[in-house]
Design a protein around this motif. Structure first.
Motif, PDB file in Angstrom:
ATOM      1  N   GLY A   1      41.835  57.918  14.271  1.00 41.03           N
ATOM      2  CA  GLY A   1      42.368  59.414  14.449  1.00 41.03           C
ATOM      3  C   GLY A   1      43.693  59.449  14.477  1.00 41.03           C
ATOM      4  N   HIS A   2      44.339  59.580  15.678  1.00 41.37           N
ATOM      5  CA  HIS A   2      45.852  59.461  15.817  1.00 41.37           C
ATOM      6  C   HIS A   2      46.383  58.373  15.237  1.00 41.37           C
ATOM      7  CE1 HIS A   2      49.329  60.236  18.041  1.00 41.37           C
ATOM      8  NE2 HIS A   2      49.276  59.146  18.982  1.00 41.37           N
ATOM      9  N   PHE A   3      46.027  57.202  15.595  1.00 42.38           N
ATOM     10  CA  PHE A   3      46.158  55.916  14.529  1.00 42.38           C
ATOM     11  C   PHE A   3      44.922  55.537  14.108  1.00 42.38           C
ATOM     12  CE2 PHE A   3      50.223  56.152  16.851  1.00 42.38           C
ATOM     13  CZ  PHE A   3      51.221  55.410  15.919  1.00 42.38           C
ATOM     14  N   LYS A   4      45.106  54.751  12.968  1.00 43.01           N
ATOM     15  CA  LYS A   4      44.020  53.963  12.323  1.00 43.01           C
ATOM     16  C   LYS A   4      43.135  53.082  13.521  1.00 43.01           C
ATOM     17  CE  LYS A   4      42.744  51.255   8.402  1.00 43.01           C
ATOM     18  NZ  LYS A   4      43.270  49.932   8.086  1.00 43.01           N
ATOM     19  N   GLY A   5      44.117  52.341  14.164  1.00 47.40           N
ATOM     20  CA  GLY A   5      43.391  51.558  15.285  1.00 47.40           C
ATOM     21  C   GLY A   5      43.289  52.219  16.680  1.00 47.40           C
ATOM     22  N   SER A   6      43.609  53.423  16.843  1.00 43.77           N
ATOM     23  CA  SER A   6      43.308  54.003  18.015  1.00 43.77           C
ATOM     24  C   SER A   6      42.135  53.612  18.825  1.00 43.77           C
ATOM     25  CB  SER A   6      43.331  55.605  17.864  1.00 43.77           C
ATOM     26  OG  SER A   6      44.302  55.997  17.603  1.00 43.77           O
ATOM     27  N   THR A   7      42.404  52.936  20.011  1.00 45.55           N
ATOM     28  CA  THR A   7      41.323  52.425  20.888  1.00 45.55           C
ATOM     29  C   THR A   7      41.247  53.004  22.097  1.00 45.55           C
ATOM     30  OG1 THR A   7      42.222  50.424  19.712  1.00 45.55           O
ATOM     31  CG2 THR A   7      40.797  50.223  21.618  1.00 45.55           C
ATOM     32  N   VAL A   8      40.068  53.272  22.635  1.00 43.72           N
ATOM     33  CA  VAL A   8      39.609  53.714  23.827  1.00 43.72           C
ATOM     34  C   VAL A   8      38.969  52.297  24.641  1.00 43.72           C
ATOM     35  CG1 VAL A   8      39.422  55.953  23.123  1.00 43.72           C
ATOM     36  CG2 VAL A   8      37.395  54.406  23.171  1.00 43.72           C
ATOM     37  N   LEU A   9      39.092  52.491  26.122  1.00 48.03           N
ATOM     38  CA  LEU A   9      38.285  51.489  26.826  1.00 48.03           C
ATOM     39  C   LEU A   9      37.239  52.014  27.600  1.00 48.03           C
ATOM     40  CD1 LEU A   9      40.372  48.779  28.954  1.00 48.03           C
ATOM     41  CD2 LEU A   9      38.630  50.291  29.960  1.00 48.03           C
ATOM     42  N   LEU A  10      36.183  51.316  27.487  1.00 45.99           N
ATOM     43  CA  LEU A  10      35.080  51.653  28.325  1.00 45.99           C
ATOM     44  C   LEU A  10      34.956  50.902  29.549  1.00 45.99           C
ATOM     45  CD1 LEU A  10      32.304  53.690  28.435  1.00 45.99           C
ATOM     46  CD2 LEU A  10      31.270  51.679  27.505  1.00 45.99           C
ATOM     47  N   TRP A  11      34.991  51.403  30.865  1.00 49.79           N
ATOM     48  CA  TRP A  11      34.823  50.583  32.109  1.00 49.79           C
ATOM     49  C   TRP A  11      33.369  51.165  32.705  1.00 49.79           C
ATOM     50  CZ3 TRP A  11      37.272  52.861  37.161  1.00 49.79           C
ATOM     51  CH2 TRP A  11      36.979  51.766  38.015  1.00 49.79           C
ATOM     52  N   PRO A  12      32.372  50.385  32.352  1.00 49.15           N
ATOM     53  CA  PRO A  12      30.776  50.845  32.672  1.00 49.15           C
ATOM     54  C   PRO A  12      30.667  51.043  34.424  1.00 49.15           C
ATOM     55  CG  PRO A  12      30.767  49.219  31.314  1.00 49.15           C
ATOM     56  CD  PRO A  12      32.407  49.316  31.693  1.00 49.15           C
ATOM     57  N   GLU A  13      31.665  50.066  35.133  1.00 42.95           N
ATOM     58  CA  GLU A  13      31.339  50.252  36.608  1.00 42.95           C
ATOM     59  C   GLU A  13      32.183  51.563  37.405  1.00 42.95           C
ATOM     60  OE1 GLU A  13      32.641  46.390  37.870  1.00 42.95           O
ATOM     61  OE2 GLU A  13      30.924  45.383  37.062  1.00 42.95           O
TER      62      GLU A  13
ATOM     63  N   ASP B   1      34.898  64.748  14.128  1.00 40.46           N
ATOM     64  CA  ASP B   1      33.465  64.416  14.228  1.00 40.46           C
ATOM     65  C   ASP B   1      33.358  62.854  14.188  1.00 40.46           C
ATOM     66  OD1 ASP B   1      32.430  66.931  14.006  1.00 40.46           O
ATOM     67  OD2 ASP B   1      32.159  66.884  11.876  1.00 40.46           O
ATOM     68  N   SER B   2      34.107  62.157  13.433  1.00 38.02           N
ATOM     69  CA  SER B   2      34.031  60.705  13.454  1.00 38.02           C
ATOM     70  C   SER B   2      34.308  60.060  14.883  1.00 38.02           C
ATOM     71  CB  SER B   2      34.819  59.997  12.152  1.00 38.02           C
ATOM     72  OG  SER B   2      35.324  58.896  12.549  1.00 38.02           O
ATOM     73  N   ILE B   3      35.525  60.638  15.456  1.00 39.27           N
ATOM     74  CA  ILE B   3      35.713  60.263  17.011  1.00 39.27           C
ATOM     75  C   ILE B   3      34.677  60.273  17.864  1.00 39.27           C
ATOM     76  CG2 ILE B   3      37.301  60.573  18.871  1.00 39.27           C
ATOM     77  CD1 ILE B   3      39.620  61.280  16.657  1.00 39.27           C
ATOM     78  N   VAL B   4      34.239  61.749  17.684  1.00 38.89           N
ATOM     79  CA  VAL B   4      33.179  62.014  18.849  1.00 38.89           C
ATOM     80  C   VAL B   4      31.925  61.173  18.580  1.00 38.89           C
ATOM     81  CG1 VAL B   4      31.703  64.051  19.546  1.00 38.89           C
ATOM     82  CG2 VAL B   4      34.030  64.248  18.984  1.00 38.89           C
ATOM     83  N   ASP B   5      31.552  61.015  17.298  1.00 39.18           N
ATOM     84  CA  ASP B   5      30.233  60.095  17.080  1.00 39.18           C
ATOM     85  C   ASP B   5      30.323  58.638  17.644  1.00 39.18           C
ATOM     86  OD1 ASP B   5      29.266  62.176  15.778  1.00 39.18           O
ATOM     87  OD2 ASP B   5      29.709  61.547  13.610  1.00 39.18           O
ATOM     88  N   LYS B   6      31.648  58.355  17.751  1.00 41.01           N
ATOM     89  CA  LYS B   6      31.993  56.796  18.151  1.00 41.01           C
ATOM     90  C   LYS B   6      31.744  56.819  19.818  1.00 41.01           C
ATOM     91  CE  LYS B   6      34.305  54.776  14.366  1.00 41.01           C
ATOM     92  NZ  LYS B   6      35.486  53.810  13.947  1.00 41.01           N
TER      93      LYS B   6
ATOM     94  N   GLY C   1      34.624  42.448  31.854  1.00 37.22           N
ATOM     95  CA  GLY C   1      33.506  43.612  31.779  1.00 37.22           C
ATOM     96  C   GLY C   1      34.087  44.792  31.430  1.00 37.22           C
ATOM     97  N   VAL C   2      35.006  45.174  30.676  1.00 36.91           N
ATOM     98  CA  VAL C   2      35.209  46.174  30.072  1.00 36.91           C
ATOM     99  C   VAL C   2      35.207  46.285  28.469  1.00 36.91           C
ATOM    100  CG1 VAL C   2      36.806  47.053  31.594  1.00 36.91           C
ATOM    101  CG2 VAL C   2      37.636  46.133  29.805  1.00 36.91           C
ATOM    102  N   THR C   3      35.158  47.124  27.522  1.00 32.76           N
ATOM    103  CA  THR C   3      35.069  47.080  26.169  1.00 32.76           C
ATOM    104  C   THR C   3      35.910  47.970  25.563  1.00 32.76           C
ATOM    105  OG1 THR C   3      32.594  46.811  26.550  1.00 32.76           O
ATOM    106  CG2 THR C   3      33.111  47.221  24.169  1.00 32.76           C
ATOM    107  N   LEU C   4      36.263  47.314  24.371  1.00 32.09           N
ATOM    108  CA  LEU C   4      37.434  48.259  23.541  1.00 32.09           C
ATOM    109  C   LEU C   4      36.629  48.821  22.521  1.00 32.09           C
ATOM    110  CD1 LEU C   4      40.781  45.833  23.539  1.00 32.09           C
ATOM    111  CD2 LEU C   4      40.003  47.600  25.432  1.00 32.09           C
ATOM    112  N   HIS C   5      36.785  49.925  22.249  1.00 33.86           N
ATOM    113  CA  HIS C   5      36.207  50.730  20.882  1.00 33.86           C
ATOM    114  C   HIS C   5      37.503  51.165  20.258  1.00 33.86           C
ATOM    115  CE1 HIS C   5      32.176  50.545  22.469  1.00 33.86           C
ATOM    116  NE2 HIS C   5      32.702  50.492  23.445  1.00 33.86           N
TER     117      HIS C   5
END
Ligand SMILES: [Zn+2]
Ligand SMILES: [Zn+2]
Length: 271
Positions: A172-184, A225-230, A164-168
């Protein structure tokens, strides 16, 4: 054969008779080799002098920090979902006490890493929890120091986990730099786990965006800008960074916009 752990970045390497000569992560300009030179330890060595401390941050979210501080000193975050728990980022130390404490919270059914500075002993952690899969963006293939079949690469910009979480992928910091969204998270207002992609500043009202944090190399304005847009289209109100107490409790999107504007002003960038 031993799985040596770099004392500066905390990454665990594949089994070797002797400690490796180099740490690729520390020799990259986004980390550094200690003034005393490249040094290594092992899990047994760590267990003798360190322990992990777990703390609940909000319902469904627990931080795991190694004390006394080891390597970068980050926290791993355990997100508890109705269909399983995800370990976001990792630390180097794992021991029986930690495993028992996490089993009591429902264990770990998947791991996901933001970027190589947070890999720690991720394969060791996976093995301790029934070889749970480690989800890594395919951009990180070259950064794996301990290859293992539990590592599952994902491609593209977004990856939904069963828990139930999503990786995006934000880059930026790395080409593959990932964040995790936890909607709950944040009582349903949504939580973003941002690590070094959007680094929560010590004032807890801003984030920063750097290519190298320890060596102070900024990112280009267009990359910011590209990180913020994502991240702006995602539903969240709160951000947790990867060190203790680095959190923006509410209205995190305003903080991101304010921070991006300030950053671009500082580097003289106009969109
Ligand atoms: Zn290292
Ligand atoms: Zn980093």
């Amino acid at each position: 054969m031993l799985n040596y752990i770099c004392v500066t970045c905390g990454n665990q390497y594949g089994g070797t008779e002797e400690p490796p000569l180099h740490c690729l992560i520390c020799e990259d300009e986004r980390q550094y080799v200690n003034p005393t030179g490249q040094t290594w330890t092992t899990l047994d060595g760590l267990r003798r002098e360190h322990h992990n401390v777990l703390k609940s941050l909000e319902p469904g979210l627990t931080e795991i920090v190694t004390e006394p501080k080891f390597a970068i000193g980050q926290r791993a975050l355990l997100v508890q979902g109705p269909k399983g728990n995800v370990l976001w980022d990792c630390v180097s130390l794992i021991d029986d006490t930690t495993v028992e404490a996490i089993e009591a919270l429902g264990g770990i059914s998947a791991l996901a890493m933001s970027h190589p500075h947070m890999f720690g002993s991720m394969v060791e952690w996976s093995h301790a929890f029934g070889k749970a899969p480690i989800h890594l963006h395919s951009d990180y293939r070259q950064w794996i120091q301990r290859p293992d079949p539990v590592i599952e690469f994902w491609e593209g910009e977004k990856h939904d986990l069963n828990e139930g979480v999503t990786l995006h992928r934000c880059g930026g910091h790395f080409k593959g730099s990932t964040v995790l969204l936890w909607p709950e998270g944040a009582a349903g207002r949504g939580v973003l786990l941002s690590t070094d992609t959007l680094y929560v500043a010590p004032d807890r009202r801003h984030v920063s965006f750097m290519y190298s944090y320890p060596n102070y190399i900024p990112l280009a304005g267009s990359t910011v800008d590209s990180i913020v847009d994502k991240v702006m289209p995602l539903e969240f109100d709160r951000i947790y960074g990867h060190f203790r107490h680095l959190e923006i409790e509410a209205d995190a999107k305003s903080a991101i916009q304010r921070s991006a504007a300030r950053y671009k002003e500082a580097i003289g960038f106009r969109r």
